[in-house]
Scaffold this motif. Structure first.
Motif, PDB file in Angstrom:
ATOM      1  N   PRO A 144      -0.770  22.980  -4.851  1.00 53.95           N
ATOM      2  CA  PRO A 144       0.259  22.311  -4.039  1.00 53.95           C
ATOM      3  C   PRO A 144       0.533  22.970  -2.688  1.00 53.95           C
ATOM      4  CG  PRO A 144       1.019  22.642  -6.302  1.00 53.95           C
ATOM      5  CD  PRO A 144      -0.211  23.465  -6.126  1.00 53.95           C
ATOM      6  N   THR A 145      -0.034  24.146  -2.405  1.00 54.50           N
ATOM      7  CA  THR A 145       0.256  24.816  -1.137  1.00 54.50           C
ATOM      8  C   THR A 145      -0.297  24.014   0.036  1.00 54.50           C
ATOM      9  OG1 THR A 145      -1.757  26.136  -1.156  1.00 54.50           O
ATOM     10  CG2 THR A 145       0.174  27.062  -2.251  1.00 54.50           C
ATOM     11  N   TYR A 153      -8.447  18.193   2.149  1.00 55.10           N
ATOM     12  CA  TYR A 153      -8.645  17.044   3.036  1.00 55.10           C
ATOM     13  C   TYR A 153      -9.826  17.274   3.979  1.00 55.10           C
ATOM     14  CZ  TYR A 153      -8.028  14.038   7.087  1.00 55.10           C
ATOM     15  OH  TYR A 153      -8.263  13.155   8.111  1.00 55.10           O
ATOM     16  N   LEU A 154      -9.908  18.464   4.560  1.00 56.10           N
ATOM     17  CA  LEU A 154     -11.000  18.773   5.479  1.00 56.10           C
ATOM     18  C   LEU A 154     -12.348  18.772   4.761  1.00 56.10           C
ATOM     19  CD1 LEU A 154      -9.347  21.589   7.625  1.00 56.10           C
ATOM     20  CD2 LEU A 154      -9.771  19.208   8.282  1.00 56.10           C
ATOM     21  N   LYS A 238       0.583  13.259  -0.065  1.00 55.21           N
ATOM     22  CA  LYS A 238       0.188  13.348   1.347  1.00 55.21           C
ATOM     23  C   LYS A 238      -1.331  13.375   1.484  1.00 55.21           C
ATOM     24  CE  LYS A 238       4.380  15.761   2.862  1.00 55.21           C
ATOM     25  NZ  LYS A 238       4.938  16.997   3.467  1.00 55.21           N
ATOM     26  N   LEU A 239      -1.987  14.050   0.556  1.00 52.30           N
ATOM     27  CA  LEU A 239      -3.442  14.104   0.575  1.00 52.30           C
ATOM     28  C   LEU A 239      -4.027  12.714   0.330  1.00 52.30           C
ATOM     29  CD1 LEU A 239      -6.091  15.692   0.667  1.00 52.30           C
ATOM     30  CD2 LEU A 239      -5.786  16.223  -1.770  1.00 52.30           C
ATOM     31  N   ARG A 244      -6.753   7.921   2.636  1.00 56.09           N
ATOM     32  CA  ARG A 244      -6.820   6.463   2.814  1.00 56.09           C
ATOM     33  C   ARG A 244      -6.726   6.083   4.287  1.00 56.09           C
ATOM     34  NH1 ARG A 244      -6.436   1.597   0.566  1.00 56.09           N
ATOM     35  NH2 ARG A 244      -5.200  -0.006   1.610  1.00 56.09           N
ATOM     36  N   GLU A 245      -5.779   6.667   5.000  1.00 58.79           N
ATOM     37  CA  GLU A 245      -5.522   6.239   6.375  1.00 58.79           C
ATOM     38  C   GLU A 245      -6.548   6.788   7.361  1.00 58.79           C
ATOM     39  OE1 GLU A 245      -3.194   4.052   7.374  1.00 58.79           O
ATOM     40  OE2 GLU A 245      -2.767   3.780   5.233  1.00 58.79           O
ATOM     41  N   TYR A 246      -6.995   8.031   7.145  1.00 60.80           N
ATOM     42  CA  TYR A 246      -7.834   8.683   8.151  1.00 60.80           C
ATOM     43  C   TYR A 246      -9.304   8.790   7.764  1.00 60.80           C
ATOM     44  CZ  TYR A 246      -3.206   9.958   9.793  1.00 60.80           C
ATOM     45  OH  TYR A 246      -1.907   9.907  10.222  1.00 60.80           O
TER      46      TYR A 246
END
Length: 378
Positions: A144-145, A153-154, A238-239, A244-246
């Motif tokens: 969760p950090t 994500y990266l 958020k991940l 989805r968006e990016y």
């Protein structure tokens, strides 16, 4: 054979813990499993399994021409589970060539098993990316950090770019467009992938069609490890939103795992946690993840995950986080009642967790300050 490539954007998130224990859980379900330590240059999976240091490993296979893959497959103490070590002490093992990588992939694909579980090195090297993409449904492990979820994500963003690079012929307009962005590192880092894909569709419809076909096979699955509190499960949202968006992909959530000091005790005892204490909250979480994988095993050519299916998987994970937290608290109460855990032990545990939380808050403040400074420069 289904391939489960297990990766992480950064080290220290429990990736090898997941790989070893998940392998045992699937083997206990009657599946023939081969666990391969592909963290070349940093191999330590044999320690989690409780195996002695192997004489031969993947390094031997790649550097000694007449070595067969059968020579580096070892039996374990667990029925249905075989192990391929990575051989960390071999110089240069982490930096294999493209030819060696192709050889390794060919050998791995000849294995006779229901599941090949590949424990990959942390980070986004081309070798790690290509091994992860062997399985469209690779597992990404994070915590969760803020730094861990950002690195997850990266990692997935780099996986998307790797698929792009493989989809665009070298002399195609799409390849040349991507190269022009790559030369300007800042542009490529900040690029909005859905918009990039739309631009490629306009300048090179043929390459765009090939990319769209290949990206369908990327169906990453998330495991959120080292939770302390049910609210930690919300941070994965958020991940999911960013993917989805990016990136234009829907993320499937396989489940959550709480931090458990028993894992350290199990590791010191040279036993995986699912064998050391199968009824622990952590072990049950791993068995639950294995059950979800088994439910999906007949879907050999998975269709793209829908938005609703992705959302549902995250909602289920949040419910599991609540349930596991209650079970954890109940276990602590039982240990206090029976005298196995003293109030002093409990106080020491809470102090340790408070220290870790303070460190995370400092890290968060530092990252926020850096973010503000970078924005001011712009």
């Amino acid at each position: 054979m289904q391939i489960l490539s297990i990766a992480s954007g950064k080290g220290g998130v429990g990736k090898s813990l997941v790989a070893a224990n998940l392998s045992i859980a699937l083997a206990k379900a009657g599946k023939k499993v081969v666990l391969a330590d592909l963290d070349l240059g940093g191999s330590n999976l044999h320690l989690i399994l409780g195996n002695r240091i192997p004489e031969k490993g993947i390094g031997t296979l790649l550097n000694k021409p007449f070595t067969t893959i059968d020579e580096i497959i070892y039996e374990t103490d667990y029925k249905n589970l075989l192990f391929i070590p990575g051989e960390a002490e071999l110089p240069g093992a982490a930096n294999i060539s493209a030819t060696q990588k192709k050889k390794l992939i060919r050998k791995l694909l000849t294995l006779d098993a229901d599941y090949l579980i590949a424990d990959l090195g942390a980070g986004t090297s081309f070798n790690t990316m290509d091994m992860f993409l062997l399985s469209g449904q690779g597992l990404i492990v994070t915590t969760p950090t803020l730094t861990a979820t950002l690195n997850a994500y990266l990692f997935l963003k780099n996986a998307v770019f790797r698929i792009m690079s493989a989809s665009f012929p070298r002399k195609s307009p799409a390849f040349q467009y991507l190269e022009s962005l790559r030369k300007d590192g800042e542009s490529l880092q900040k690029v909005f992938i859905p918009r990039l894909v739309e631009n490629i569709k306009k300048i090179d419809p043929e390459s765009h069609a090939l990319y769209e076909e290949r990206i369908k096979s990327l169906q990453p699955r998330l495991i959120l490890n080292m939770l302390e509190d049910p609210k930690d499960a919300n941070k994965a949202g958020k991940l999911r939103h960013s993917c989805r968006e990016y990136l234009g992909i829907n993320l499937d959530h396989l489940g959550v795992m709480y931090r458990d000091e028993l894992q350290t005790v199990a590791l010191n005892s040279r036993l995986p946690i699912v064998s050391y204490k199968p009824q622990s909250v952590l072990s049950q979480a791993i068995f639950r993840i294995a059950d979800k994988i088994l439910e999906q095993e007949n879907d050999l050519a998975p269709r793209p995950l829908t938005f609703d299916e992705s959302e549902t998987s995250f909602q289920i994970a949040e419910l599991e986080a609540e349930t596991d937290f209650n079970s954890k608290m109940q276990s602590l109460e039982e240990l206090l009642d029976c005298g196995a855990l003293t109030q002093g032990d409990l106080i020491d545990t809470i102090k340790s967790q408070q220290f870790e939380l303070n460190m995370l808050r400092r890290e968060n403040r530092f990252l926020k300050n850096q973010f503000v400074k970078n924005n001011k420069r712009k």
